[in-house]
Design a protein around this motif. Sequence first.
Motif, PDB file in Angstrom:
ATOM      1  N   ILE A   1       0.844  -1.202   0.000  1.00 37.69           N
ATOM      2  CA  ILE A   1       0.000   0.000   0.000  1.00 37.69           C
ATOM      3  C   ILE A   1       0.875   1.245   0.000  1.00 37.69           C
ATOM      4  N   GLY A   2       1.926   1.242   0.815  1.00 42.13           N
ATOM      5  CA  GLY A   2       2.824   2.393   0.853  1.00 42.13           C
ATOM      6  C   GLY A   2       3.518   2.635  -0.476  1.00 42.13           C
ATOM      7  N   ARG A   3       3.951   1.554  -1.139  1.00 43.46           N
ATOM      8  CA  ARG A   3       4.617   1.723  -2.438  1.00 43.46           C
ATOM      9  C   ARG A   3       3.653   2.270  -3.479  1.00 43.46           C
ATOM     10  N   VAL A   4       2.423   1.766  -3.473  1.00 44.19           N
ATOM     11  CA  VAL A   4       1.435   2.206  -4.461  1.00 44.19           C
ATOM     12  C   VAL A   4       1.021   3.654  -4.220  1.00 44.19           C
ATOM     13  N   LEU A   5       0.739   3.996  -2.965  1.00 42.15           N
ATOM     14  CA  LEU A   5       0.234   5.336  -2.659  1.00 42.15           C
ATOM     15  C   LEU A   5       1.290   6.407  -2.857  1.00 42.15           C
ATOM     16  N   PHE A   6       2.530   6.102  -2.518  1.00 39.06           N
ATOM     17  CA  PHE A   6       3.538   7.155  -2.449  1.00 39.06           C
ATOM     18  C   PHE A   6       4.712   6.954  -3.404  1.00 39.06           C
ATOM     19  N   ARG A   7       4.578   5.953  -4.301  1.00 42.60           N
ATOM     20  CA  ARG A   7       5.638   5.687  -5.286  1.00 42.60           C
ATOM     21  C   ARG A   7       6.988   5.497  -4.592  1.00 42.60           C
ATOM     22  N   SER A   8       6.937   4.813  -3.472  1.00 39.41           N
ATOM     23  CA  SER A   8       8.151   4.598  -2.693  1.00 39.41           C
ATOM     24  C   SER A   8       8.882   3.357  -3.197  1.00 39.41           C
ATOM     25  N   PRO A   9      10.209   3.377  -3.213  1.00 38.08           N
ATOM     26  CA  PRO A   9      10.967   2.197  -3.643  1.00 38.08           C
ATOM     27  C   PRO A   9      11.156   1.169  -2.532  1.00 38.08           C
ATOM     28  N   ILE A  10      10.646   1.450  -1.345  1.00 42.34           N
ATOM     29  CA  ILE A  10      10.926   0.610  -0.184  1.00 42.34           C
ATOM     30  C   ILE A  10      10.021  -0.625  -0.173  1.00 42.34           C
ATOM     31  N   GLY A  11      10.630  -1.782  -0.004  1.00 46.63           N
ATOM     32  CA  GLY A  11       9.878  -3.025   0.005  1.00 46.63           C
ATOM     33  C   GLY A  11       9.540  -3.531   1.388  1.00 46.63           C
ATOM     34  N   ASP A  12      10.097  -2.926   2.435  1.00 46.55           N
ATOM     35  CA  ASP A  12       9.843  -3.357   3.813  1.00 46.55           C
ATOM     36  C   ASP A  12       9.681  -2.105   4.665  1.00 46.55           C
ATOM     37  N   PHE A  13       8.468  -1.564   4.674  1.00 46.03           N
ATOM     38  CA  PHE A  13       8.178  -0.294   5.343  1.00 46.03           C
ATOM     39  C   PHE A  13       8.460  -0.347   6.838  1.00 46.03           C
ATOM     40  N   HIS A  14       8.376  -1.517   7.439  1.00 44.95           N
ATOM     41  CA  HIS A  14       8.374  -1.594   8.886  1.00 44.95           C
ATOM     42  C   HIS A  14       9.626  -2.231   9.464  1.00 44.95           C
ATOM     43  N   CYS A  15      10.662  -2.315   8.666  1.00 45.53           N
ATOM     44  CA  CYS A  15      11.918  -2.818   9.199  1.00 45.53           C
ATOM     45  C   CYS A  15      12.413  -1.874  10.293  1.00 45.53           C
ATOM     46  N   GLY A  16      12.756  -2.440  11.452  1.00 49.41           N
ATOM     47  CA  GLY A  16      13.180  -1.597  12.574  1.00 49.41           C
ATOM     48  C   GLY A  16      14.616  -1.141  12.496  1.00 49.41           C
ATOM     49  N   LEU A  17      15.386  -1.697  11.558  1.00 53.54           N
ATOM     50  CA  LEU A  17      16.775  -1.291  11.395  1.00 53.54           C
ATOM     51  C   LEU A  17      16.881  -0.398  10.173  1.00 53.54           C
ATOM     52  N   ARG A  18      17.241   0.857  10.386  1.00 56.21           N
ATOM     53  CA  ARG A  18      17.309   1.827   9.292  1.00 56.21           C
ATOM     54  C   ARG A  18      18.312   2.909   9.662  1.00 56.21           C
ATOM     55  N   GLY A  19      18.917   3.502   8.646  1.00 59.09           N
ATOM     56  CA  GLY A  19      19.871   4.581   8.867  1.00 59.09           C
ATOM     57  C   GLY A  19      19.443   5.821   8.115  1.00 59.09           C
ATOM     58  N   PHE A  20      19.873   6.982   8.603  1.00 59.77           N
ATOM     59  CA  PHE A  20      19.482   8.215   7.927  1.00 59.77           C
ATOM     60  C   PHE A  20      20.407   9.354   8.314  1.00 59.77           C
ATOM     61  N   ASN A  21      20.368  10.370   7.473  1.00 59.33           N
ATOM     62  CA  ASN A  21      21.043  11.622   7.780  1.00 59.33           C
ATOM     63  C   ASN A  21      20.234  12.323   8.874  1.00 59.33           C
ATOM     64  N   ARG A  22      20.830  12.550   9.996  1.00 57.63           N
ATOM     65  CA  ARG A  22      20.094  13.048  11.156  1.00 57.63           C
ATOM     66  C   ARG A  22      19.382  14.358  10.863  1.00 57.63           C
ATOM     67  N   GLN A  23      20.069  15.326  10.261  1.00 51.75           N
ATOM     68  CA  GLN A  23      19.453  16.626  10.035  1.00 51.75           C
ATOM     69  C   GLN A  23      18.313  16.537   9.033  1.00 51.75           C
ATOM     70  N   ALA A  24      18.472  15.684   8.011  1.00 50.48           N
ATOM     71  CA  ALA A  24      17.413  15.528   7.015  1.00 50.48           C
ATOM     72  C   ALA A  24      16.138  15.004   7.656  1.00 50.48           C
ATOM     73  N   ILE A  25      16.274  14.074   8.601  1.00 49.37           N
ATOM     74  CA  ILE A  25      15.096  13.527   9.269  1.00 49.37           C
ATOM     75  C   ILE A  25      14.496  14.543  10.240  1.00 49.37           C
ATOM     76  N   LEU A  26      15.339  15.281  10.946  1.00 48.23           N
ATOM     77  CA  LEU A  26      14.816  16.319  11.842  1.00 48.23           C
ATOM     78  C   LEU A  26      14.040  17.371  11.065  1.00 48.23           C
ATOM     79  N   ASP A  27      14.483  17.661   9.846  1.00 52.18           N
ATOM     80  CA  ASP A  27      13.811  18.673   9.023  1.00 52.18           C
ATOM     81  C   ASP A  27      12.424  18.227   8.564  1.00 52.18           C
ATOM     82  N   LEU A  28      12.120  16.946   8.691  1.00 54.61           N
ATOM     83  CA  LEU A  28      10.795  16.450   8.301  1.00 54.61           C
ATOM     84  C   LEU A  28       9.731  16.745   9.348  1.00 54.61           C
TER      85      LEU A  28
END
Length: 391
Positions: free
Chosen positions: A146-173
Amino acid sequence: MTTSTEAIELSIVMPCLNEAETLAVCIDKARGYLARSGVIGEVVIADNGSTDGSQDIARAHGARVVDVPAKGYGSALMGGIEAAHGRYVIMGDADDSYDFSNLDLFVERLRAGDQLVMGNRFKGGIADGAMPPLHKYLGNPVLSWIGRVLFRSPIGDFHCGLRGFNRQAILDLHLQTTGMEFASEVVVKSTLGGLRVSEVPTTLDKDGRSRPPHLRSWRDGWRHLRFLLIFSPRWLFLIPGAVAFFVGFLGTLFLAFGPIALGDLGLDVLTQLYLTALSVVGYQSVLFAILTKIYAQHEGFRIPRSRNFDRLERRISLESGALVGLALFVVGLVIAIVQFTGWASGGFGALDTRATLRFAIPAVLFMILGAQTIMSGMFLGVLNVGLKRDR
């Protein structure tokens, strides 16, 4: 020797609520990874009110503990992310189901410029018994689809608890959710915000704890789905709803003046009745699309907006909804009164059912649309009541 906070590249953040059984091994794996890889980093435990001594265990194993009083998975993680010193953050559960000793792929993608790097457990491997069949074959695949269809996201596992990100980019959201739906909010807002998003394979092992997990399958699954619907794009509810409404509404009015023949196809009152239902469903879909967007904005979710929608929002209110709804309802009521008067003048005798229905159906449609509009205006009025909020 202590490390300057400016020099820290990676913060490994783990939310914690009574994780004494598995916390030490998770911290040791994370610190072992930092030592082996040469990445300058820290381990941050975002404690959500543990009463089993998790805080002391974390400090004893070299982690920094951040107390997060606001309850919830999302609250704990945001508290840890805000307190982190690293340019990059890798977050993961402290239940020993994720391998913190093998984070190379995440760091590689983050250093390459990706702003959100998701783990994919279905590509990396799920150990026997590590994920309940309900989650493995229904919950995660369906919600991710549903997430891939609705938002054209490339992610195949929306709920994986292990993920990394640029801290400032995520704070800006400006993430807002406090519960388990935080996992979906990160992916959805990153995608809508145009961040560079990728995924890498990761593994999932059995939960190392003896107690049940904090996750509640149906409750948290619904919270994820509800969040996805709040951010649903226009083509899901607004555009189909508008098309359904106009087709149903115009068809209902045209058939009020007599049957319509389309070649060998004859349309009469039965078609008119179903077109009325189509119109009502379409109108409700349009109202749902508008109200969810207004609700999301009211609650602080920064969703994509358009100037047309902003103009519409400024024009609609409890008062305008009540006026428009009342006008629609009165149109239907007038038609009903005219029909009743005609029936009364004939001595309340037998009626031509087909002829009567031709105008009774539009009358009912106008009254239903009027009532829906009034109720939606009242709901909008409730949303606009000023409340003191703790944010």
